[in-house]
Design an enzyme around this catalytic site. Structure first.
Site, PDB file in Angstrom:
ATOM      1  N   ASP A   8      20.829   6.128 -44.121  1.00 40.89           N
ATOM      2  CA  ASP A   8      19.878   7.207 -43.814  1.00 40.89           C
ATOM      3  C   ASP A   8      20.461   8.008 -42.653  1.00 40.89           C
ATOM      4  O   ASP A   8      21.614   7.788 -42.250  1.00 40.89           O
ATOM      5  CB  ASP A   8      18.465   6.658 -43.560  1.00 40.89           C
ATOM      6  CG  ASP A   8      18.354   5.884 -42.249  1.00 40.89           C
ATOM      7  OD1 ASP A   8      19.374   5.727 -41.546  1.00 40.89           O
ATOM      8  OD2 ASP A   8      17.238   5.430 -41.931  1.00 40.89           O
ATOM      9  N   CYS A  64      21.133   1.684 -41.814  1.00 43.08           N
ATOM     10  CA  CYS A  64      20.058   2.512 -41.269  1.00 43.08           C
ATOM     11  C   CYS A  64      19.987   2.222 -39.770  1.00 43.08           C
ATOM     12  O   CYS A  64      20.954   1.706 -39.199  1.00 43.08           O
ATOM     13  CB  CYS A  64      18.728   2.273 -41.992  1.00 43.08           C
ATOM     14  SG  CYS A  64      18.036   0.623 -41.833  1.00 43.08           S
ATOM     15  N   GLY A  65      18.895   2.553 -39.119  1.00 39.82           N
ATOM     16  CA  GLY A  65      18.833   2.355 -37.672  1.00 39.82           C
ATOM     17  C   GLY A  65      18.976   0.893 -37.293  1.00 39.82           C
ATOM     18  O   GLY A  65      19.773   0.525 -36.430  1.00 39.82           O
ATOM     19  N   THR A  66      18.197   0.056 -37.956  1.00 37.31           N
ATOM     20  CA  THR A  66      18.216  -1.373 -37.648  1.00 37.31           C
ATOM     21  C   THR A  66      18.833  -2.226 -38.764  1.00 37.31           C
ATOM     22  O   THR A  66      19.131  -3.399 -38.552  1.00 37.31           O
ATOM     23  CB  THR A  66      16.774  -1.890 -37.468  1.00 37.31           C
ATOM     24  OG1 THR A  66      16.066  -1.622 -38.694  1.00 37.31           O
ATOM     25  CG2 THR A  66      16.078  -1.195 -36.307  1.00 37.31           C
ATOM     26  N   GLY A  67      18.927  -1.686 -39.950  1.00 39.97           N
ATOM     27  CA  GLY A  67      19.353  -2.448 -41.129  1.00 39.97           C
ATOM     28  C   GLY A  67      18.188  -3.165 -41.801  1.00 39.97           C
ATOM     29  O   GLY A  67      18.311  -3.649 -42.934  1.00 39.97           O
ATOM     30  N   ILE A  68      17.050  -3.221 -41.117  1.00 41.22           N
ATOM     31  CA  ILE A  68      15.917  -3.989 -41.649  1.00 41.22           C
ATOM     32  C   ILE A  68      15.276  -3.287 -42.842  1.00 41.22           C
ATOM     33  O   ILE A  68      15.051  -3.895 -43.896  1.00 41.22           O
ATOM     34  CB  ILE A  68      14.870  -4.248 -40.539  1.00 41.22           C
ATOM     35  CG1 ILE A  68      15.468  -5.144 -39.443  1.00 41.22           C
ATOM     36  CG2 ILE A  68      13.611  -4.902 -41.127  1.00 41.22           C
ATOM     37  CD1 ILE A  68      14.576  -5.302 -38.221  1.00 41.22           C
ATOM     38  N   GLY A  69      14.988  -2.013 -42.683  1.00 37.64           N
ATOM     39  CA  GLY A  69      14.361  -1.268 -43.789  1.00 37.64           C
ATOM     40  C   GLY A  69      15.232  -1.295 -45.033  1.00 37.64           C
ATOM     41  O   GLY A  69      14.744  -1.529 -46.147  1.00 37.64           O
TER      42      GLY A  69
HETATM   43  C1  RB5 Z   1      14.820   5.806 -39.131  1.00 37.79           C
HETATM   44  O1  RB5 Z   1      14.385   6.455 -38.005  1.00 37.79           O
HETATM   45  C2  RB5 Z   1      14.642   4.304 -39.001  1.00 37.79           C
HETATM   46  O2  RB5 Z   1      13.304   3.951 -39.162  1.00 37.79           O
HETATM   47  C3  RB5 Z   1      15.480   3.592 -40.015  1.00 37.79           C
HETATM   48  O3  RB5 Z   1      16.792   4.019 -39.868  1.00 37.79           O
HETATM   49  C4  RB5 Z   1      15.564   2.075 -39.964  1.00 37.79           C
HETATM   50  O4  RB5 Z   1      15.765   1.621 -38.666  1.00 37.79           O
HETATM   51  C5  RB5 Z   1      14.549   1.297 -40.652  1.00 37.79           C
HETATM   52  O5  RB5 Z   1      14.694   0.072 -40.779  1.00 37.79           O
END
Ligand code: RB5
Length: 143
Positions: A8, A64-69
């Site tokens: 993302d 992504c930011g954390t990889g969690i999503g």
């Molecule tokens: C985007 O701002 C952020 O929510 C996404 O990159 C991610 O960290 C979700 O897990």
């Protein structure tokens, strides 16, 4: 084997670094987006996850930011075993994943690229792990 990669907006710059590493290693890479614009990570996780699930032996990388999503979303796709990778030990010993997820805001560039190398260089052992992959596949069909 092809590597399907996606990110993302939070993961875009790190993805460019990972693509450069994959190309250095002469691997075939398919970029499923985004191109730096604001993007919803489930859309990208679906694109990479569906490609990996339908091409046996291929692997995916999601950032992504954390990889969690990304990891939660990718694991909704049948056949995907996505792992959130944040340290060398667990990246090496997880063994089952066909998609690695990473956080661009939680890992520095050096560690992230090292984890990609570990992910690519650690073969799936089979044996008792194979049995567990079947058990995971059964879960997908039961629930
Ligand atoms: C985007 O701002 C952020 O929510 C996404 O990159 C991610 O960290 C979700 O897990």
């Amino acid at each position: 084997m092809k590597i399907w990669i996606g990110c993302d907006h939070a993961g875009y710059e790190r993805k460019q670094e990972v693509i450069a590493l994959l190309k250095e290693r002469q691997l075939e890479v398919e970029d499923c987006g985004c191109d730096g614009e604001r993007a919803d990570y489930p859309v990208i996780a679906k694109a990479v996850g569906a490609a990996v699930a339908s091409h046996s032996g291929d692997m995916g990388i999601l950032i992504c930011g954390t990889g969690i999503g990304m990891s939660i979303a990718a694991n909704k796709i049948r056949g995907v075993r996505a792992a959130l990778c944040a340290d060398a030990f667990s990246t090496k010993y997880t063994r089952l994943p066909n998609v690695m997820c990473m956080g661009a805001r939680t890992l520095g560039s050096g560690l992230a690229l090292e984890l990609v190398e570990i992910f690519l260089d650690t073969p799936f052992e089979g044996g008792r792990h194979e049995k567990r992959v079947h058990m995971i596949t059964e879960l997908e069909q039961e629930w």
